[in-house]
Design a protein around this motif. Structure first.
Motif, short mmCIF file in Angstrom:
data_model
loop_
_atom_site.label_atom_id
_atom_site.label_comp_id
_atom_site.label_asym_id
_atom_site.label_seq_id
_atom_site.Cartn_x
_atom_site.Cartn_y
_atom_site.Cartn_z
N GLN A 209 130.91 -70.04 63.79
CA GLN A 209 131.57 -69.72 62.53
C GLN A 209 132.64 -70.77 62.22
O GLN A 209 133.45 -71.12 63.07
CB GLN A 209 132.23 -68.34 62.61
N THR A 210 132.63 -71.27 61.00
CA THR A 210 133.58 -72.30 60.62
C THR A 210 134.98 -71.71 60.47
O THR A 210 135.15 -70.50 60.26
CB THR A 210 133.18 -72.98 59.31
N LEU A 211 135.97 -72.58 60.54
CA LEU A 211 137.34 -72.14 60.35
C LEU A 211 137.56 -71.66 58.92
O LEU A 211 138.31 -70.70 58.68
CB LEU A 211 138.31 -73.28 60.70
N GLU A 212 136.90 -72.32 57.95
CA GLU A 212 137.05 -71.91 56.56
C GLU A 212 136.65 -70.45 56.37
O GLU A 212 137.31 -69.69 55.64
CB GLU A 212 136.21 -72.80 55.64
N THR A 213 135.56 -70.05 57.01
CA THR A 213 135.10 -68.65 56.90
C THR A 213 136.14 -67.70 57.47
O THR A 213 136.44 -66.65 56.88
CB THR A 213 133.76 -68.48 57.63
N THR A 383 168.39 -79.67 68.31
CA THR A 383 167.91 -78.38 67.81
C THR A 383 166.80 -78.64 66.79
O THR A 383 166.92 -79.54 65.95
CB THR A 383 169.05 -77.59 67.14
N ILE A 384 165.72 -77.89 66.89
CA ILE A 384 164.69 -77.92 65.84
C ILE A 384 165.05 -76.82 64.84
O ILE A 384 165.03 -75.63 65.18
CB ILE A 384 163.28 -77.70 66.41
N TYR A 385 165.40 -77.23 63.63
CA TYR A 385 165.85 -76.26 62.64
C TYR A 385 164.66 -75.66 61.88
O TYR A 385 163.55 -76.20 61.90
CB TYR A 385 166.84 -76.92 61.68
N TYR A 386 164.92 -74.54 61.20
CA TYR A 386 163.83 -73.81 60.55
C TYR A 386 163.13 -74.60 59.45
O TYR A 386 161.91 -74.46 59.28
CB TYR A 386 164.34 -72.46 60.03
N PRO A 387 163.80 -75.46 58.67
CA PRO A 387 163.03 -76.24 57.68
C PRO A 387 161.94 -77.09 58.33
O PRO A 387 160.83 -77.20 57.78
CB PRO A 387 164.12 -77.11 57.03
N GLU A 388 162.22 -77.69 59.49
CA GLU A 388 161.20 -78.48 60.18
C GLU A 388 160.13 -77.57 60.78
O GLU A 388 158.93 -77.90 60.78
CB GLU A 388 161.84 -79.34 61.27
N LEU A 389 160.54 -76.42 61.32
CA LEU A 389 159.56 -75.48 61.87
C LEU A 389 158.61 -75.00 60.78
O LEU A 389 157.39 -74.86 61.02
CB LEU A 389 160.28 -74.29 62.51
N LYS A 390 159.14 -74.75 59.58
CA LYS A 390 158.28 -74.29 58.49
C LYS A 390 157.36 -75.38 57.97
O LYS A 390 156.34 -75.09 57.34
CB LYS A 390 159.15 -73.76 57.34
N ALA A 391 157.72 -76.65 58.25
CA ALA A 391 156.90 -77.77 57.78
C ALA A 391 155.86 -78.20 58.81
O ALA A 391 155.12 -79.16 58.57
CB ALA A 391 157.80 -78.95 57.43
N LEU A 392 155.79 -77.52 59.96
CA LEU A 392 154.83 -77.91 60.99
C LEU A 392 153.40 -77.80 60.48
O LEU A 392 153.02 -76.82 59.83
CB LEU A 392 155.00 -77.04 62.24
N HIS A 393 152.60 -78.82 60.81
CA HIS A 393 151.16 -78.81 60.54
C HIS A 393 150.42 -78.89 61.87
O HIS A 393 150.93 -79.47 62.83
CB HIS A 393 150.77 -80.00 59.66
N ILE A 394 149.23 -78.33 61.91
CA ILE A 394 148.45 -78.30 63.14
C ILE A 394 147.00 -78.68 62.85
O ILE A 394 146.44 -78.30 61.82
CB ILE A 394 148.51 -76.90 63.80
N SER A 395 146.41 -79.48 63.75
CA SER A 395 144.97 -79.76 63.69
C SER A 395 144.26 -78.60 64.38
O SER A 395 144.45 -78.37 65.58
CB SER A 395 144.65 -81.08 64.40
N LEU A 396 143.44 -77.88 63.61
CA LEU A 396 142.91 -76.61 64.10
C LEU A 396 141.39 -76.58 64.06
O LEU A 396 140.78 -76.80 63.01
CB LEU A 396 143.47 -75.47 63.23
N PRO A 397 140.75 -76.32 65.21
CA PRO A 397 139.29 -76.18 65.24
C PRO A 397 138.89 -74.73 64.95
O PRO A 397 139.76 -73.84 64.87
CB PRO A 397 138.95 -76.56 66.67
N PRO A 398 137.61 -74.45 64.82
CA PRO A 398 137.16 -73.06 64.71
C PRO A 398 137.63 -72.23 65.90
O PRO A 398 137.89 -72.76 66.99
CB PRO A 398 135.63 -73.19 64.67
N VAL A 399 137.72 -70.92 65.70
CA VAL A 399 138.27 -70.04 66.73
C VAL A 399 137.48 -70.14 68.03
O VAL A 399 138.06 -70.17 69.13
CB VAL A 399 138.31 -68.58 66.22
N ALA A 400 136.15 -70.20 67.94
CA ALA A 400 135.35 -70.29 69.17
C ALA A 400 135.68 -71.55 69.95
O ALA A 400 135.74 -71.54 71.19
CB ALA A 400 133.86 -70.25 68.82
N GLU A 401 135.92 -72.66 69.24
CA GLU A 401 136.27 -73.90 69.94
C GLU A 401 137.68 -73.83 70.50
O GLU A 401 137.96 -74.40 71.56
CB GLU A 401 136.12 -75.10 69.00
N GLN A 402 138.58 -73.12 69.81
CA GLN A 402 139.92 -72.92 70.37
C GLN A 402 139.82 -72.24 71.74
O GLN A 402 140.48 -72.65 72.71
CB GLN A 402 140.77 -72.06 69.43
N HIS A 403 139.01 -71.18 71.81
CA HIS A 403 138.84 -70.48 73.09
C HIS A 403 138.26 -71.42 74.15
O HIS A 403 138.66 -71.37 75.33
CB HIS A 403 137.92 -69.26 72.90
#
Length: 614
Positions: A209-213, A383-403
């Motif tokens: 299953q794709t991440l988009e789904t 200190t990592i402040y909340y504006p930077e935490l809210k701006a975090l981006h992540i490279s994310l694979p499908p859930v099955a590949e994450q596992h």
């Protein structure tokens, strides 16, 4: 001396167990001693060397410098007062001993380095005092201890010094292992979050299953922290970044704002002024808890709050699976809650949607390592402040590949942990080996007892000249022994000069040895029949290179230097003693005195043999 011995001497349990030739005696029969200068106070002396200052020994060792050295020659300095009283230090050259020390000079019947090992045993010294221990010198110098003949002492020391070289080399290699394991861990994580760890898995599983789904089903409340996301763009080193920056996501992955797949929550500390807020059934995570559970699931905490503490603070009870990242003071500790818990305000807490596996997010933070500090601000405490935490981006694979990534990384971490455990065992075994060697050395088991212990002539050197083959065999052991004694790479021309010295007739050798090395060196080489077989040197070099006992390097100026290789020959205490005496002469051999034999050694064939690649 520039290094510590293997450890402290341990002696046979009773006089009846003494090896042949050993006898019970006392220090007072073989040494003279006196207290250090009580007028020289450590706090009044320089902590750094400078022109006109000489080494001075305190109860902590050679850690100060003083003008006008009070002593010259070789002696042992003993810490006389304090928790480590009885610790011994080797002094040579010109030096002073200050308050709270005791000086011990060896006599003619005890080798200085052997004496050092005898005295460097805090349990050897009779002590008094409790709050401030001190050594009782009179009682210690009258207590009986076993002593081998002088020549056997020297063989023991030569063998121990050779083993110490190997021990230090092994410890240096072992010291590199933790950093190598840490780097291997970071490399695995970086590969995983760039898609490399599961590239084969993606090819074998095209129908997942794709991440988009999955994202079409994601519904959750937005973050309750007030400040908006930062506009800054700070690249990461693996799968995270502040803002959408860095390389594109691998094929089949998406690069997303972390807030699109997880909700950000803060923590808080209930007031310590209200004891009723503390104690209860709500685990409360602090920085020390996260440090202990870094990279793992956290199941317990040192402190607990309760419903009253939660009601009267901004602390929140967060569900199991929440990913907690320390963001202040000690940035970068990350753990996953194994049960509902609360945290202090030092944490940014991520509640993952079904599109994000909590352990995958934890490992994404681990993959950034110390680079997480670049996401924060602050010179003294980042200190990592909340504006930077809210701006975090992540490279994310499908859930099955994450596992699958989590599964593979956990397996790799188990292997790295096993390697770390093996490393700890190796360090412990080396410590045990060092102590075992000392026990053997000082009970007569490390070197053989010789029937003619009074001889002062190196028997290995005597036979060296009897034939070309024996000369070659002698040089095969002597050259590595010289490198061990020098404790550093040796220029080829310096090696040639030392061997050329051995090629001199006795009538020329002994006066030169005495002029450079003193009467003790001359006595050692009395009876040395000179080596005269030129071809043996070339044959020895060839053999040492072929067996990888000798390796070479050449600097930009073309200077050839030699070092010990991975293969070491058997240790000969007699030849090691020859090398130890001659190593002091490495930079002192006058080339004009050895010119004839030196010319026979510095041949193109020898240089070619040294430079050969095996």
């Amino acid at each position: 001396m520039s290094y510590e011995p293997l450890g402290a001497a341990t002696f046979p349990a009773s006089p009846e167990n003494l090896p042949p030739g050993w006898r019970m005696t006392t220090l007072s029969d073989h040494t003279r001693h006196k207290s250090g200068n009580g007028k020289l106070i450590k706090g009044r002396l320089s902590n750094h060397p400078a022109t006109g200052l000489f080494p001075a020994f305190s109860a902590s060792g050679q850690d100060v410098w003083a003008a006008n050295p009070e002593n010259e020659g070789t002696a042992i300095i003993v810490s006389a007062v304090g928790a480590r009283c009885g610790k011994a230090f080797f002094a040579e050259g010109r030096w002073s001993a200050i308050a709270n020390t005791h000086i011990v000079w060896p006599g003619d019947t005890i080798d200085a380095r052997y004496l050092w090992r005898v005295l460097n045993n805090e349990n050897f010294w009779v002590k008094g005092g409790s709050a401030q221990p001190f050594v009782k010198t009179k009682a210690t110098f009258e207590r009986a201890f076993p002593l081998p003949p002088l020549s056997e002492q020297r063989r023991i020391v030569a063998q121990l010094e050779a083993l110490e070289v190997r021990s230090r080399r092994a410890r240096a290699k072992l010291a590199e292992v933790p950093a190598q394991l840490a780097q291997a861990r970071l490399s695995l994580l970086a590969t995983a979050f760039r898609g490399g760890l599961t590239a084969d898995w993606r090819k074998a599983n095209p129908e997942i299953q794709t991440l988009e789904t999955t994202l079409q089903r994601v519904r959750f409340e937005s973050s309750r922290t007030g400040r908006s996301a930062s506009d800054e763009k700070i690249p990461g080193v693996a799968g995270l970044s502040v803002g959408d920056i860095g390389p594109p996501a691998p094929n089949g992955w998406l690069k997303l704002p972390l807030l699109s797949v997880a909700r950000l929550e803060s923590g808080h500390t209930p007031s310590r002024e209200h004891p009723e807020y503390w104690g209860g059934d709500v685990p409360w995570i602090s920085i020390p808890d996260a440090r202990r559970a870094h990279g793992q699931t956290i199941e317990s905490t040192a402190s607990f709050t309760n419903a009253l503490g939660l009601e009267n603070s901004a602390a929140r009870l967060l569900p199991a699976g929440t990913v907690c990242l320390s963001r202040t003071a000690s940035v970068g500790y990350v753990t996953v809650m194994g049960k509902p818990m609360a945290t202090s305000q030092d944490f940014a807490n991520w509640l993952c949607s079904e599109a994000l596996v909590p352990q995958f997010l934890m490992m994404a933070f681990l993959a950034e390592g110390e680079h997480l500090l670049s996401f924060g601000r602050g010179s003294t405490h980042t200190t990592i402040y909340y504006p930077e935490l809210k701006a975090l981006h992540i490279s994310l694979p499908p859930v099955a590949e994450q596992h699958e990534i989590v599964r593979r990384l956990n397996g790799a971490f188990l292997r790295l942990n096993a390697a770390a455990a093996a490393h700890a065992t190796a360090v412990a075994n080396l410590d045990h080996l060092d102590q075992s060697l000392l026990a053997r050395a000082f009970s007569g088991g490390l070197v053989p007892q010789h029937p003619n212990e009074g001889a002062s002539i190196s028997t290995s050197a005597k036979v060296a000249q009897s034939s070309p083959i024996k000369t070659q065999l002698y040089l095969i052991q002597f050259i590595p022994a010289l490198l061990r004694a020098a404790q550093q790479p040796l220029a080829l021309d310096r090696l040639n000069a030392i061997v050329a010295l051995l090629f001199l007739p006795p009538g020329d050798l002994l006066p030169l040895i005495e002029k450079i090395g003193g009467a003790k060196a001359r006595a050692h080489f009395t009876g040395f029949a000179h080596i005269h077989e030129d071809g043996a040197f070339l044959a020895a070099i060839n053999a040492l290179k072929r067996t990888k006992t000798l390796v070479h390097s050449t600097n930009r100026q073309g200077l050839i230097t030699l070092s010990l290789g991975p293969k070491l020959p058997p240790i000969s205490p007699e030849i090691d003693a020859d090398a130890r005496h001659l190593s002091a002469l490495i930079s002192s051999v006058p080339s004009e005195r050895v010119a004839p034999s030196l010319a026979r050694l510095q041949t193109a064939q020898v240089q070619e043999a040294v430079l050969s690649v095996v």
